[in-house]
Motif scaffolding. Structure first.
Motif, PDB file in Angstrom:
ATOM      1  N   GLY A 118       0.803  -1.221   0.000  1.00 26.78           N
ATOM      2  CA  GLY A 118       0.000   0.000   0.000  1.00 26.78           C
ATOM      3  C   GLY A 118       0.828   1.259   0.000  1.00 26.78           C
ATOM      4  O   GLY A 118       0.290   2.366  -0.115  1.00 26.78           O
ATOM      5  N   GLY A 119       2.136   1.121   0.090  1.00 24.33           N
ATOM      6  CA  GLY A 119       3.002   2.292   0.093  1.00 24.33           C
ATOM      7  C   GLY A 119       3.117   2.961  -1.259  1.00 24.33           C
ATOM      8  O   GLY A 119       3.445   4.147  -1.340  1.00 24.33           O
ATOM      9  N   ASN A 120       2.845   2.198  -2.307  1.00 21.46           N
ATOM     10  CA  ASN A 120       2.882   2.752  -3.663  1.00 21.46           C
ATOM     11  C   ASN A 120       1.625   2.388  -4.428  1.00 21.46           C
ATOM     12  O   ASN A 120       1.154   1.241  -4.353  1.00 21.46           O
ATOM     13  N   ILE A 121       1.081   3.347  -5.150  1.00 17.85           N
ATOM     14  CA  ILE A 121       0.006   3.115  -6.102  1.00 17.85           C
ATOM     15  C   ILE A 121       0.580   3.359  -7.492  1.00 17.85           C
ATOM     16  O   ILE A 121       1.150   4.430  -7.749  1.00 17.85           O
ATOM     17  N   LEU A 122       0.463   2.370  -8.362  1.00 16.04           N
ATOM     18  CA  LEU A 122       0.926   2.519  -9.733  1.00 16.04           C
ATOM     19  C   LEU A 122      -0.264   2.898 -10.605  1.00 16.04           C
ATOM     20  O   LEU A 122      -1.313   2.256 -10.546  1.00 16.04           O
ATOM     21  N   VAL A 123      -0.093   3.934 -11.392  1.00  7.85           N
ATOM     22  CA  VAL A 123      -1.118   4.379 -12.337  1.00  7.85           C
ATOM     23  C   VAL A 123      -0.559   4.161 -13.735  1.00  7.85           C
ATOM     24  O   VAL A 123       0.433   4.793 -14.109  1.00  7.85           O
ATOM     25  N   ASP A 124      -1.164   3.228 -14.465  1.00  7.93           N
ATOM     26  CA  ASP A 124      -0.637   2.835 -15.777  1.00  7.93           C
ATOM     27  C   ASP A 124       0.835   2.458 -15.678  1.00  7.93           C
ATOM     28  O   ASP A 124       1.651   2.794 -16.548  1.00  7.93           O
ATOM     29  N   GLY A 125       1.192   1.787 -14.570  1.00  6.59           N
ATOM     30  CA  GLY A 125       2.546   1.292 -14.369  1.00  6.59           C
ATOM     31  C   GLY A 125       3.524   2.278 -13.773  1.00  6.59           C
ATOM     32  O   GLY A 125       4.671   1.913 -13.492  1.00  6.59           O
ATOM     33  N   VAL A 126       3.080   3.512 -13.536  1.00  3.95           N
ATOM     34  CA  VAL A 126       3.976   4.557 -13.027  1.00  3.95           C
ATOM     35  C   VAL A 126       3.621   4.888 -11.577  1.00  3.95           C
ATOM     36  O   VAL A 126       2.445   5.127 -11.264  1.00  3.95           O
ATOM     37  N   PRO A 127       4.583   4.913 -10.669  1.00  7.65           N
ATOM     38  CA  PRO A 127       4.284   5.245  -9.273  1.00  7.65           C
ATOM     39  C   PRO A 127       3.670   6.630  -9.140  1.00  7.65           C
ATOM     40  O   PRO A 127       4.153   7.591  -9.751  1.00  7.65           O
ATOM     41  N   ASP A 128       2.616   6.729  -8.331  1.00 10.86           N
ATOM     42  CA  ASP A 128       1.944   7.996  -8.073  1.00 10.86           C
ATOM     43  C   ASP A 128       2.737   8.763  -7.012  1.00 10.86           C
ATOM     44  O   ASP A 128       2.767   8.376  -5.840  1.00 10.86           O
ATOM     45  N   LEU A 129       3.377   9.838  -7.420  1.00 13.13           N
ATOM     46  CA  LEU A 129       4.286  10.563  -6.537  1.00 13.13           C
ATOM     47  C   LEU A 129       3.549  11.219  -5.375  1.00 13.13           C
ATOM     48  O   LEU A 129       4.033  11.228  -4.233  1.00 13.13           O
ATOM     49  N   SER A 130       2.358  11.775  -5.626  1.00 12.30           N
ATOM     50  CA  SER A 130       1.633  12.464  -4.559  1.00 12.30           C
ATOM     51  C   SER A 130       1.237  11.494  -3.459  1.00 12.30           C
ATOM     52  O   SER A 130       1.293  11.822  -2.274  1.00 12.30           O
ATOM     53  N   TRP A 131       0.819  10.275  -3.852  1.00 15.00           N
ATOM     54  CA  TRP A 131       0.467   9.265  -2.847  1.00 15.00           C
ATOM     55  C   TRP A 131       1.684   8.898  -2.004  1.00 15.00           C
ATOM     56  O   TRP A 131       1.599   8.824  -0.778  1.00 15.00           O
ATOM     57  N   ARG A 132       2.822   8.699  -2.648  1.00 18.48           N
ATOM     58  CA  ARG A 132       4.015   8.288  -1.921  1.00 18.48           C
ATOM     59  C   ARG A 132       4.514   9.391  -0.997  1.00 18.48           C
ATOM     60  O   ARG A 132       4.955   9.115   0.135  1.00 18.48           O
ATOM     61  N   ILE A 133       4.452  10.640  -1.430  1.00 25.50           N
ATOM     62  CA  ILE A 133       4.865  11.749  -0.564  1.00 25.50           C
ATOM     63  C   ILE A 133       4.013  11.789   0.694  1.00 25.50           C
ATOM     64  O   ILE A 133       4.514  11.982   1.807  1.00 25.50           O
ATOM     65  N   ASP A 134       2.708  11.567   0.526  1.00 28.46           N
ATOM     66  CA  ASP A 134       1.793  11.560   1.670  1.00 28.46           C
ATOM     67  C   ASP A 134       2.098  10.400   2.606  1.00 28.46           C
ATOM     68  O   ASP A 134       2.090  10.561   3.832  1.00 28.46           O
ATOM     69  N   ILE A 135       2.365   9.222   2.048  1.00 29.35           N
ATOM     70  CA  ILE A 135       2.713   8.054   2.858  1.00 29.35           C
ATOM     71  C   ILE A 135       3.990   8.306   3.654  1.00 29.35           C
ATOM     72  O   ILE A 135       4.069   8.028   4.866  1.00 29.35           O
ATOM     73  N   ASP A 136       5.007   8.845   3.004  1.00 24.15           N
ATOM     74  CA  ASP A 136       6.273   9.111   3.692  1.00 24.15           C
ATOM     75  C   ASP A 136       6.079  10.096   4.845  1.00 24.15           C
ATOM     76  O   ASP A 136       6.685   9.942   5.919  1.00 24.15           O
TER      77      ASP A 136
END
Length: 259
Positions: A76-94
């Motif tokens: 759940g730490g990364n969401i891939l959108v069309d195979g690309v990591p969603d940066l905004s989601w990861r920044i929020d998780i971090d």
């Protein structure tokens, strides 16, 4: 949904298709029947692969039904959108991990003081989010997991074991939150109605919250949750074990999903 040959757990001769290779060698399989049914399910349903695997490890898999609009990796730490990591989601998780307790370097240093080569074969960092050990299960010192989990929980983390792997995970990194986010995006994009059900499958302790949060869920009659005898009012347990349980799970999705 995928199994190494050692995890087939069946004496029945089943036809399989390889869905993962490592360094050119076949590693993981599905039954041919499960693969065909998953392919057909990916059309009418918003199917979202969800795994504790890292982005790189997930990239080795060729599941029927790909390419995926959304996929969830790293627990759940990364969401891939069309195979690309969603940066905004990861920044929020971090940011959530930093605010919730100990950092990964702190946890890693402490874990290193508690292990040795007599029972640990590998120590791995995963996507700069969490860490895990590959262990000799019968050689793990008695009480290690419960004592390590207690240390972790006091600092915003947890520890759990699945087969040969012991995961040390921030409590803020969980599949259910990422699933809820993907569902929200699908609804906002008009791809799901407000009434659409969320169905989930998993076999490890790290899957429990995702299964609990789903409208209906299924787990196989093997794995960590089976060992824990974990259940919930929304839960179905397969009759089969091993690779045939994967086939049964796909059938359950097909039957349970509304037309």
């Amino acid at each position: 949904m995928i199994y190494s040959r050692n995890a087939f757990s069946t004496t029945t001769d089943v036809q399989t298709v390889c869905v993962e290779h490592l360094e050119g060698e076949p590693l993981s399989y599905m039954t041919t029947t499960a693969a065909l049914r998953m392919q057909s399910l990916a059309g009418p349903a918003a199917l979202v692969p969800t795994t504790t695997r890292t982005i790189k490890q997930f990239g080795r898999i060729r599941l029927p039904g790909a390419p995926w609009r959304y996929a969830i990796t790293s627990n759940g730490g990364n969401i891939l959108v069309d195979g690309v990591p969603d940066l905004s989601w990861r920044i929020d998780i971090d940011a959530k991990v930093r605010a919730s307790g100990a950092t990964l370097p702190e946890v890693s240093r402490q874990l290193h003081t508690r292990i040795d080569d007599s029972w640990v074969t590998k120590f791995r960092m995963a996507d700069h989010l969490f860490c895990y050990l590959v262990v000799k299960p019968k050689a793990v010192p008695e009480g290690f997991l419960s004592e390590w989990d207690a240390w972790c929980r006091a600092r915003g983390w947890s520890a759990s074991q699945q087969g040969r792997k012991i995961y040390t995970m921030p409590l803020t990194v969980c599949k259910s939150r990422a699933v809820a986010e993907v569902r929200k995006r699908l609804r906002e994009g008009g791809e799901l109605t407000d009434e659409a059900q969320t169905l989930a499958a998993g076999d490890g302790a790290l899957d429990a919250e995702m299964l609990r949060a789903a409208d209906a869920a299924i787990r196989p009659r093997h794995g960590e949750l089976e060992q824990l005898n974990w259940t919930h009012p929304n839960l179905t347990v397969t009759r089969a074990t091993g690779i045939l349980a994967g086939e049964e799970i796909i059938d359950w999705f097909s039957r349970t999903a509304p037309e």
